[in-house]
Each structure stands twice: as structure tokens, then as C-alpha cells.
Design an enzyme around this catalytic site. Structure first.
Site, PDB file in Angstrom:
ATOM      1  N   CYS A  67       0.880  -1.172   0.000  1.00 14.53           N
ATOM      2  CA  CYS A  67       0.000   0.000   0.000  1.00 14.53           C
ATOM      3  C   CYS A  67       0.914   1.218   0.000  1.00 14.53           C
ATOM      4  O   CYS A  67       2.131   1.070  -0.184  1.00 14.53           O
ATOM      5  CB  CYS A  67      -0.993  -0.002   1.166  1.00 14.53           C
ATOM      6  SG  CYS A  67      -0.304   0.271   2.803  1.00 14.53           S
ATOM      7  N   HIS A 100      13.853 -15.385  11.597  1.00 15.54           N
ATOM      8  CA  HIS A 100      13.479 -15.360  13.009  1.00 15.54           C
ATOM      9  C   HIS A 100      11.982 -15.409  13.265  1.00 15.54           C
ATOM     10  O   HIS A 100      11.558 -15.868  14.327  1.00 15.54           O
ATOM     11  CB  HIS A 100      14.043 -14.103  13.676  1.00 15.54           C
ATOM     12  CG  HIS A 100      15.532 -14.074  13.720  1.00 15.54           C
ATOM     13  ND1 HIS A 100      16.221 -13.075  14.354  1.00 15.54           N
ATOM     14  CD2 HIS A 100      16.471 -14.909  13.215  1.00 15.54           C
ATOM     15  CE1 HIS A 100      17.529 -13.286  14.245  1.00 15.54           C
ATOM     16  NE2 HIS A 100      17.701 -14.394  13.538  1.00 15.54           N
TER      17      HIS A 100
END
Length: 145
Positions: A67, A100
Site C-alpha cells: 500500500c 526469526h
């Protein structure tokens, strides 16, 4: 970069130009384009929802959302329990969100990031594996939030 699965991509009007540029810059990616299809104003939650549905339904393994700032569409995506969407601005963030956090959706701001950096972020996101190990227990805790 090796891409084995379909990658969903969606945006609002603020991300349309970058979405189109990424599809051209990364022609080897098996894109599932969920729109929008122009720079005409639309609502980003609708397109985050389409992408979340595609991942839930097994039509894509990962997704890219864009966006204007990346903020709104990432918030909307993360409302879906099966989505771990990371808003990134550089390659390090794209790598770490996979290593992670096992992010399955990458969000970027079409008005915040250049095409070259965005392309590098997508390549890194798609080619980086989740490390598991000590990170898995944290991912497991996200399900209880």
C-alpha cells in the site's frame, strides 16, 4: 533465487505501480495477482483479505502486500490468525522476518521504498528459510495472543 511455490501479490492504489514493477522485475516468480488493477482508489483491507484467503486456501504459500506506506495493509493482514506479515524497508528486514519470525507475508510501502530495493527485499524474502530452533517457541506463542 529459487521459488518453488506460487506467491500471491496484492495492493491498494498506493502500491499499484510497485506491484506491477515487481512482476516485471521478477518474471520467474509464479505470481497470483489478486489486484488491484489500477491506481484508482480502493480499500487496502479488501486486498489484504484476498491475499490472506489465498494463503489459507492453499492457492499460495507466501504473499507480498503493498500500500502507500505498507502500514495499513500489514495491519489488515495481521488480523488473520494464519498470517505473519512483516513490514520491511530493507533487505536485512526481509531476511530477518523469514529467519526469526517465519513471516509468510511481506509488506512494503509503494511510496516509501524504491523499485530496486523492493526487488531485493522480495528476492531475499523468497529465498530465505526459517531457522526454527530457539525462534520456534516464540512463533508458537503468537498463536496464544
Amino acid at each position: 533465487m529459487e521459488v518453488l511455490d506460487t506467491v500471491a501479490i496484492a495492493c491498494d492504489h498506493g502500491g499499484f505501480a510497485l506491484k506491477e514493477a515487481l512482476k516485471v522485475a521478477l518474471p520467474d516468480v509464479a505470481w497470483l495477482d489478486l489486484g488491484t488493477d489500477s491506481a484508482e482508489s480502493v480499500d487496502y483491507p479488501d486486498f489484504a483479505g484476498k491475499l490472506a484467503d489465498a494463503i489459507r486456501d492453499g492457492k499460495a504459500a507466501r504473499g507480498i502486500l503493498i500500500c502507500g506506506s505498507g502500514i495499513g495493509i500489514s495491519i489488515a493482514a495481521n488480523r488473520h490468525a494464519h498470517i505473519r506479515c512483516a513490514l520491511v524497508h530493507d533487505v536485512t528486514g526481509a531476511r530477518l522476518c523469514r529467519q526469526h519470525n517465519d513471516a509468510n507475508v511481506l509488506a512494503m510501502g509503494g511510496r516509501m521504498i524504491g523499485e530496486a530495493v523492493a526487488k531485493e527485499c522480495v528476492e531475499e524474502f523468497l529465498s530465505t528459510a526459517f531457522e526454527g530452533g530457539r525462534h520456534q517457541k516464540r512463533i508458537d506463542k503468537l498463536g496464544s495472543c
